[in-house]
Design a protein around this motif. Structure first.
Motif, PDB file in Angstrom:
ATOM      1  N   LEU A  51      40.626   7.019 -60.640  1.00 34.70           N
ATOM      2  CA  LEU A  51      41.637   6.209 -61.324  1.00 34.70           C
ATOM      3  C   LEU A  51      42.007   6.795 -62.682  1.00 34.70           C
ATOM      4  O   LEU A  51      43.183   6.807 -63.066  1.00 34.70           O
ATOM      5  N   GLU A  52      41.012   7.278 -63.416  1.00 35.66           N
ATOM      6  CA  GLU A  52      41.294   7.802 -64.748  1.00 35.66           C
ATOM      7  C   GLU A  52      42.178   9.037 -64.682  1.00 35.66           C
ATOM      8  O   GLU A  52      43.050   9.236 -65.552  1.00 35.66           O
TER       9      GLU A  52
ATOM     10  N   ARG B  70      44.541   9.529 -62.828  1.00 34.49           N
ATOM     11  CA  ARG B  70      45.910   9.102 -62.553  1.00 34.49           C
ATOM     12  C   ARG B  70      46.483   8.168 -63.608  1.00 34.49           C
ATOM     13  O   ARG B  70      47.691   8.153 -63.821  1.00 34.49           O
ATOM     14  N   LEU B  71      45.614   7.394 -64.260  1.00 31.07           N
ATOM     15  CA  LEU B  71      46.093   6.361 -65.178  1.00 31.07           C
ATOM     16  C   LEU B  71      45.617   6.542 -66.606  1.00 31.07           C
ATOM     17  O   LEU B  71      46.107   5.859 -67.513  1.00 31.07           O
TER      18      LEU B  71
ATOM     19  N   LEU C 200      44.343   3.457 -69.205  1.00 30.28           N
ATOM     20  CA  LEU C 200      44.872   2.267 -68.539  1.00 30.28           C
ATOM     21  C   LEU C 200      44.074   1.920 -67.284  1.00 30.28           C
ATOM     22  O   LEU C 200      44.143   0.792 -66.785  1.00 30.28           O
ATOM     23  N   ALA C 201      43.297   2.876 -66.774  1.00 27.97           N
ATOM     24  CA  ALA C 201      42.458   2.609 -65.605  1.00 27.97           C
ATOM     25  C   ALA C 201      41.453   1.493 -65.872  1.00 27.97           C
ATOM     26  O   ALA C 201      40.959   0.858 -64.931  1.00 27.97           O
TER      27      ALA C 201
ATOM     28  N   ALA D  23      41.858  -1.358 -72.316  1.00 28.16           N
ATOM     29  CA  ALA D  23      42.870  -0.643 -71.528  1.00 28.16           C
ATOM     30  C   ALA D  23      44.205  -0.584 -72.255  1.00 28.16           C
ATOM     31  O   ALA D  23      44.940   0.406 -72.146  1.00 28.16           O
TER      32      ALA D  23
END
Length: 233
Positions: A196-197, A199-200, A203-204, A115
């Motif tokens: 999640l991916e 949005r992040l 880092l997700a 990450a």
């Protein structure tokens, strides 16, 4: 008529076996969510599967047919990393006395490292995530004698389908329905990972690392004898 001591003992053993199976399947569900989440994040952020090696194998074959040397090397490394991750998982499981929690913490550390890895140099992050998914398979190999796959579900769907066929023929074998547990867990985890991916980004994978830590904590409450039955011998 009062039950005899042997019958009471047998009933207690049966209840414990049922409870051990339910706990094992609960753990399988959590681990499959982790695998699905990580695979979806890896696919979207890095462009390759990190647990679905059947897909990577097909992609490798296509790359070979197209003489795409760079993609061939990347996918070959991915598959090799997964194999090595499985081997390393067994070695570490033995090293840790076949305890799940320290193995899951190693998985969490690898996912945290992936990450934090800076893009666009993605290969180290890909290898770390794949190693983690390979190692994950050493946490649970079977539940009450039923084979379980955590990071891939083709085998689970195949076993479910064959069990369904036998059920339609009138055979009443047990255990085939539980194969939907890892499939459902991976489906749910992949949907969560994709969300999640988006949005992040990469880092997700920190969320995958956090989930691995939570599962490591959960396994501390699983009886030692049950863990020995779940993990590879």
């Amino acid at each position: 008529m009062l039950p005899t001591a042997p019958s009471l003992h047998s009933a207690r053993r049966a209840r414990l076996q049922i409870l051990r199976g339910r706990v094992g399947l609960g753990l399988v569900a959590g681990l499959s969510v982790l695998a699905g989440m990580t695979d979806a994040i890896g696919l979207l952020a890095l462009g390759d599967f990190v647990s679905f090696m059947s897909g990577n194998t097909t992609r490798l074959a296509v790359a070979i047919s197209q003489a795409d040397l760079a993609l061939m090397a990347r996918l070959a490394l991915a598959i090799l990393s997964f194999v090595l991750g499985n081997a390393l998982g067994v070695l570490l499981a033995r090293r840790f006395g076949r305890r799940a929690s320290p193995l899951l913490l190693v998985v969490a550390a690898l996912l945290a490292g992936a990450a934090a890895w800076p893009l666009p140099l993605s290969l180290p992050a890909l290898v770390a995530a794949i190693l983690a998914m390979g190692m994950l398979n050493a946490v649970v190999e079977q539940v009450n004698g039923l084979p379980i796959g955590l990071t891939y579900v083709t085998g689970a769907l195949s076993r479910f389908g064959r069990g369904l066929g036998r059920w339609l023929l009138g055979e009443r074998r047990h255990g085939w329905r539980v194969q939907l547990v890892p499939w459902s867990g991976m489906l749910l985890g992949a949907a969560l990972g994709a969300w999640l991916e988006l949005r992040l980004g990469l880092l997700a994978l920190a969320a995958s690392s956090a989930l691995a830590c939570v599962l490591a904590l959960v396994t501390l409450f699983v009886p030692r004898a049950w863990q020995l039955g779940y993990m590879p011998r």
